[in-house]
Design a protein around this motif. Sequence first.
Motif, PDB file in Angstrom:
ATOM      1  N   ARG A  16     -55.732  49.322 -40.906  1.00 44.10           N
ATOM      2  CA  ARG A  16     -56.105  50.514 -40.422  1.00 44.10           C
ATOM      3  C   ARG A  16     -57.584  50.830 -40.582  1.00 44.10           C
ATOM      4  N   PRO A 293     -53.253  61.622 -28.651  1.00 46.83           N
ATOM      5  CA  PRO A 293     -51.869  60.731 -28.929  1.00 46.83           C
ATOM      6  C   PRO A 293     -50.767  60.737 -28.036  1.00 46.83           C
ATOM      7  N   ARG A 296     -50.970  58.082 -25.506  1.00 47.69           N
ATOM      8  CA  ARG A 296     -50.678  56.630 -25.939  1.00 47.69           C
ATOM      9  C   ARG A 296     -49.712  55.968 -25.314  1.00 47.69           C
ATOM     10  N   GLY A 300     -50.381  51.009 -28.303  1.00 49.70           N
ATOM     11  CA  GLY A 300     -50.488  52.213 -29.187  1.00 49.70           C
ATOM     12  C   GLY A 300     -51.612  51.985 -29.977  1.00 49.70           C
ATOM     13  N   ARG A 301     -51.944  52.757 -31.079  1.00 49.82           N
ATOM     14  CA  ARG A 301     -52.988  53.056 -31.958  1.00 49.82           C
ATOM     15  C   ARG A 301     -53.127  51.548 -32.680  1.00 49.82           C
ATOM     16  N   TYR A 302     -52.126  51.205 -32.893  1.00 51.93           N
ATOM     17  CA  TYR A 302     -52.409  50.001 -33.792  1.00 51.93           C
ATOM     18  C   TYR A 302     -52.213  48.775 -32.836  1.00 51.93           C
ATOM     19  N   ARG A 308     -48.502  43.757 -33.552  1.00 49.31           N
ATOM     20  CA  ARG A 308     -48.003  44.665 -34.594  1.00 49.31           C
ATOM     21  C   ARG A 308     -46.864  43.581 -35.214  1.00 49.31           C
TER      22      ARG A 308
END
Lengths: 314, 332
Positions: A16, A293, A296, A300-302, A308
Amino acid sequence: MSSTTANSSIEAGPKRRSFLVDVGVRLIREKPLGTIGGVIVLILLITGIFADFLAPFGMNEIHSDAFLSAPTSKYLLGADNLGRDLLSRIIFGARISVIVGLCATTISVIVSTFIGIMTGYLGGKVDLVVQRMVDAWMCFPGLIIMMVLITILGPGMWQVIIVLGLQYGIAGSRVVRGAVIGIKENVYVDAARAIGCSTPRILWQHILPNILAPIIILFTTRMPAVILVEASLSFLGFGIPPPAPSWGGMLSGAGRSYMFMAPWIAIWPGVALSIVVYGINMFGDAIRDIVDPRLRGGVGRYGTAKSRAAAAEK
Amino acid sequence: MAATTNNENVLEVKDLHTHFYVEDGEVRAVDGLTYSIRRGESLALVGESACGKSVSALSIMRLIPYPPGIIVSGEILFQGQDLLKVSESEMRHIRGNRIGMIFQEPMTSLNPVLTIERQLSESLELHRKLNKKDAKEESIKLLRLVGLPDAEKRVSDYPYQFSGGMQQRIMIAMALICNPDLLIADEPTTSVDVTVQAQLLELLDNLRSQFGTAILIITHNLGVVARYADRVNVMYAGRLVESAPTDVLYSKPQHPYTMGLLASVPRLDLPRNRKLSVIDGLPPNLARLPKGCNFCTRCTYSIDRCLEEKPPLEKVGEEHYSACFRSGELGK
């Protein structure tokens, strides 16, 4: 928001990143046009800040050998009717555009947000009275009301900034108000009240983050508009007083008179304006898409589902 | 039960009237509601749509939107304190701290742009004055308790990254984080599928026995009631029509409306080709309630007296109350 995410990045390991870095990385990875816009904005900022070092000549330096000179190796973009180097004037003009654009837009967005949130959330009589005043303000043609105000306040850059900020702030309050009215009907606003939030806290913590997208849009559409209107005001003699090199002033003053003899006088400030307006719009759009968000998607964010899954295996 | 003052009661609602003033006139959403909840008890409030269940819950929280809604009269005693008389700032301190609430739809009751950490720690910051770090730890603890896997990591995720069932677990964690004495669950399982429903109810039940939190479950699902509620209040058109311990209500319903409701539940132990029984007609318009019993127009047992006066809630058995003139004879 950025501070909490920054904290968690320390504890949760390298996966992160801090909020701003994350936005930057995603901007480059997902939004090529936005990246171009960002680069343009960055160049504008750097040019504005370091104008003194970047410009080959002073902004009002008169060269007797260069009246209406076409672009040459010495005067890269040519010179105007008074023999002033156009490149230098455009570089210094960037500073004025940056200052006027940023300050006036910031003021306008703060004014819009304040009026919009108040009237939208409280509704009822407050809404009625304040919005009728907004109506009254918007009934006047914008340019006229700004000219009148500047006549009262006197000429100068800060007067222009305040007037532009007010003009766009009051008109823009409608956009924010509409967004707030949509948001306040959501159950999570009730849920926030059900855990004991006070009204100011709901406005600040729950409503404001939700209307960030329209606010960013407001900011990025207002900023080029503000730069353009500053140019119009300068054209009409109500803007930044000469000899300060405002792009609008350059475009309209000498640029118009000598349009056929020396078109470069008008072309370069025009090109500068267009590029900046385009860049800010693209950048703002991209940032809005990344920050919100709700927009998204699968990526996504990650990162992607693949990355992932790879992280989960570790 | 209902009218007696008792220290064992966490909440006592007495003769509550919540009305809405709309174009149609005065809508009596809650019209003289009286009930109480004991410490650690789970009470179900059952009734069809628009019978005033949710409004009565929102009245307890004092979250009735005004205008058009207003609590006209009544008392809501929460641990002896009348919630209708406290100031708004005191009320803010009770909401979320001593009374928690879960809303119907988890997807819309979580703020989409805030991480769940922010939303969970908010009430801790408000009521317990915890700092960010402690609030985060507490949030993670609660998330583990409600069965969210990988809580440390997922605490900084956004609501859209969770499934509906997980979101409802998060809502439960949010409502319970300050360890309230009363939890109001407004149709907590309506929007999730049956297996998740069962898990969530199981979870609520565990948490209740763990913390001793009284739970007010508002639902129209009689299956939920049968398994998890200690006592049931049946509401019809803003009024209580029957109140009884769950097993008594199922075995010996006294009010014709309750009988109708129970008869209309599909059952596995009856022949499959049996037609489901229904209650004929529609609930009355709350703005134009009949003079007599609210249920009389749909009731197969109504007598002349039902058209003339409203039947009061009367004791018909041990902890069993019914608002029908004929409960004694019908319930046999």
